[in-house]
Write an enzyme that holds these catalytic residues in place. Sequence first.
Site, PDB file in Angstrom:
ATOM      1  N   MET A  90      10.448  24.441  -0.428  1.00 46.78           N
ATOM      2  CA  MET A  90       9.627  23.419  -1.060  1.00 46.78           C
ATOM      3  C   MET A  90      10.807  22.730  -1.781  1.00 46.78           C
ATOM      4  O   MET A  90      10.258  21.339  -1.641  1.00 46.78           O
ATOM      5  CB  MET A  90       8.629  24.007  -1.774  1.00 46.78           C
ATOM      6  CG  MET A  90       7.657  22.924  -2.464  1.00 46.78           C
ATOM      7  SD  MET A  90       6.540  23.661  -3.938  1.00 46.78           S
ATOM      8  CE  MET A  90       5.238  24.582  -2.776  1.00 46.78           C
TER       9      MET A  90
ATOM     10  N   ARG B 259     -11.949   0.186  13.907  1.00 48.84           N
ATOM     11  CA  ARG B 259     -11.612   0.972  12.616  1.00 48.84           C
ATOM     12  C   ARG B 259     -12.185   0.389  11.356  1.00 48.84           C
ATOM     13  O   ARG B 259     -13.117   1.135  10.761  1.00 48.84           O
ATOM     14  CB  ARG B 259      -9.787   0.920  12.666  1.00 48.84           C
ATOM     15  CG  ARG B 259      -9.507   1.773  11.325  1.00 48.84           C
ATOM     16  CD  ARG B 259      -7.834   1.853  11.361  1.00 48.84           C
ATOM     17  NE  ARG B 259      -7.361   0.507  10.896  1.00 48.84           N
ATOM     18  CZ  ARG B 259      -6.114   0.456  10.556  1.00 48.84           C
ATOM     19  NH1 ARG B 259      -5.154   1.462  10.445  1.00 48.84           N
ATOM     20  NH2 ARG B 259      -5.579  -0.584  10.033  1.00 48.84           N
TER      21      ARG B 259
ATOM     22  N   LYS C 157       0.760  -1.128  -0.191  1.00 48.71           N
ATOM     23  CA  LYS C 157      -0.070  -0.051   0.044  1.00 48.71           C
ATOM     24  C   LYS C 157       0.776   1.219  -0.101  1.00 48.71           C
ATOM     25  O   LYS C 157       2.140   1.218   0.387  1.00 48.71           O
ATOM     26  CB  LYS C 157      -1.082  -0.094   1.157  1.00 48.71           C
ATOM     27  CG  LYS C 157      -0.119   0.111   2.507  1.00 48.71           C
ATOM     28  CD  LYS C 157      -1.151  -0.548   3.643  1.00 48.71           C
ATOM     29  CE  LYS C 157      -0.492  -0.086   4.969  1.00 48.71           C
ATOM     30  NZ  LYS C 157      -1.438  -0.465   5.976  1.00 48.71           N
TER      31      LYS C 157
ATOM     32  N   TYR D 102      14.143  31.694   4.006  1.00 49.56           N
ATOM     33  CA  TYR D 102      12.855  32.282   4.512  1.00 49.56           C
ATOM     34  C   TYR D 102      12.877  32.788   5.694  1.00 49.56           C
ATOM     35  O   TYR D 102      13.388  31.784   6.706  1.00 49.56           O
ATOM     36  CB  TYR D 102      11.360  31.286   4.305  1.00 49.56           C
ATOM     37  CG  TYR D 102      11.227  31.209   2.923  1.00 49.56           C
ATOM     38  CD1 TYR D 102      10.625  32.260   2.025  1.00 49.56           C
ATOM     39  CD2 TYR D 102      11.325  29.928   2.104  1.00 49.56           C
ATOM     40  CE1 TYR D 102      10.244  32.047   0.839  1.00 49.56           C
ATOM     41  CE2 TYR D 102      10.808  29.837   0.730  1.00 49.56           C
ATOM     42  CZ  TYR D 102      10.551  30.749   0.046  1.00 49.56           C
ATOM     43  OH  TYR D 102       9.895  30.771  -1.244  1.00 49.56           O
TER      44      TYR D 102
HETATM   45  C1  PLP Z   1      -0.552  -1.366   6.949  1.00 47.11           C
HETATM   46  C2  PLP Z   1      -1.162  -2.405   7.465  1.00 47.11           C
HETATM   47  C3  PLP Z   1      -0.427  -3.654   7.933  1.00 47.11           C
HETATM   48  C4  PLP Z   1       1.314  -3.736   7.639  1.00 47.11           C
HETATM   49  O1  PLP Z   1       1.737  -3.215   8.745  1.00 47.11           O
HETATM   50  P1  PLP Z   1       3.286  -2.809   9.137  1.00 47.11           P
HETATM   51  O2  PLP Z   1       3.034  -2.304  10.592  1.00 47.11           O
HETATM   52  O3  PLP Z   1       3.721  -2.052   8.351  1.00 47.11           O
HETATM   53  O4  PLP Z   1       3.906  -4.342   8.822  1.00 47.11           O
HETATM   54  C5  PLP Z   1      -1.031  -4.881   8.158  1.00 47.11           C
HETATM   55  N1  PLP Z   1      -2.313  -4.812   7.999  1.00 47.11           N
HETATM   56  C6  PLP Z   1      -3.216  -3.681   7.888  1.00 47.11           C
HETATM   57  C7  PLP Z   1      -4.718  -3.876   7.992  1.00 47.11           C
HETATM   58  C8  PLP Z   1      -2.543  -2.445   7.424  1.00 47.11           C
HETATM   59  O5  PLP Z   1      -3.345  -1.614   7.362  1.00 47.11           O
END
Ligand code: PLP
Length: 356
Positions: free
Chosen positions: A297, A103, A2, A249
């Site tokens: 930036m 969640r 992700k 800045y």
């Molecule tokens: C991001 C995520 C993981 C991985 O977590 P890490 O701490 O990076 O290993 C696993 N399960 C879910 C549901 C996540 O959102």
Amino acid sequence: MKADAYGHSLALCAPAVVRAGAQWLGVTSVEEGVHARTVCSSARILVISGVFPGQGAAVLKHNLTPVVWDETHFAELESAARAANAAPQSIPVHLEIDTGMSRQGIAPEETANVLKRFTPQSPLRLEGVMTHLYAADEADGRITGEQLARLELALTQIKSAGHSVEWLNVGNSAALLGGQAQAIGSLAARFGMKALLRPGFALYGLAPKVEGAEDDRQLLTEQQLKPVLAWKTRVVSLRTLQPGDTVGYNATFTATEPMRVALIAVGYGDGLTRSLGNRFALLVRGRRAPLIGRVSMDQAVMDVTEIPEVQSGDEVILIGSQGGETITAFDHAKAAQTIPWEIFTRIGARVPRVAV
Ligand SMILES: *Cc1c(COP(=O)(O)O)cnc(C)c1O
């Protein structure tokens, strides 16, 4: 995978983990799943964070495996399946149980009710049961134990309703490295399931800090893992400052003696935390050069008075090693008062990712 493989590039990393034997890739959204499918044609792709109305067709077309828990997920997938004339049980999904994080997921008590959706005629097949551990980085394991107990309640209901589920989908990097993989594995075995852990951070060669862990264990995992990412830029140009000259800045830095400073091609637009101005050092020619003035930036300025050999074009290390010195994502996170996950995912899209 992700968040563009935690900022490391999905296009580079997903094929690499598949070559290394990974059979599943985890992404957050359907959009990320579609992207992952373009670079990995055959791996299973788990979409962790829900399916929005209108996305069911893409789930089917790209053979994504969604995590589901909300009525809207079921409705969307069932209607996409009808439109595609999908066969019964042909679309695998993983049902998330909320074991305390509040969640995602259904409450364990709702399990029996939700299971009614998984009839033999349904196009959806309950392939996995998932939950997320929210304190796997706490060494005493108390919260994780409570979460697994709640999960077990749900698994018992699923079993007594006659469903046989292939995967128990639980556990992040901290669970894997912090010693909870055992407990997850034995829970899975008790229900005739296979354990599927979801490490993210550890894939990139870092070990989450386990709160309260014995130092020895922490060090062991750190020695076994090697960070895969280095973040580099270059010196654009150099100049000499006279006492009284200011930098950047709002003139937050004033030279009190003659100085030599290097302009570098990285700023907060690339993910370098703005608040690190006057509070952090980067590496050039194997030595630490403090950031002075505000981070802009697109650019920042380093004090290289003590490193007179620095030239335009020299490599500058934001994360990685040079000479005998190393800067880690943990160092950035500490200075920026955040976690290395955020440091990685903030590295900007305009920073080229290069496999070496
Ligand atoms: C991001 C995520 C993981 C991985 O977590 P890490 O701490 O990076 O290993 C696993 N399960 C879910 C549901 C996540 O959102």
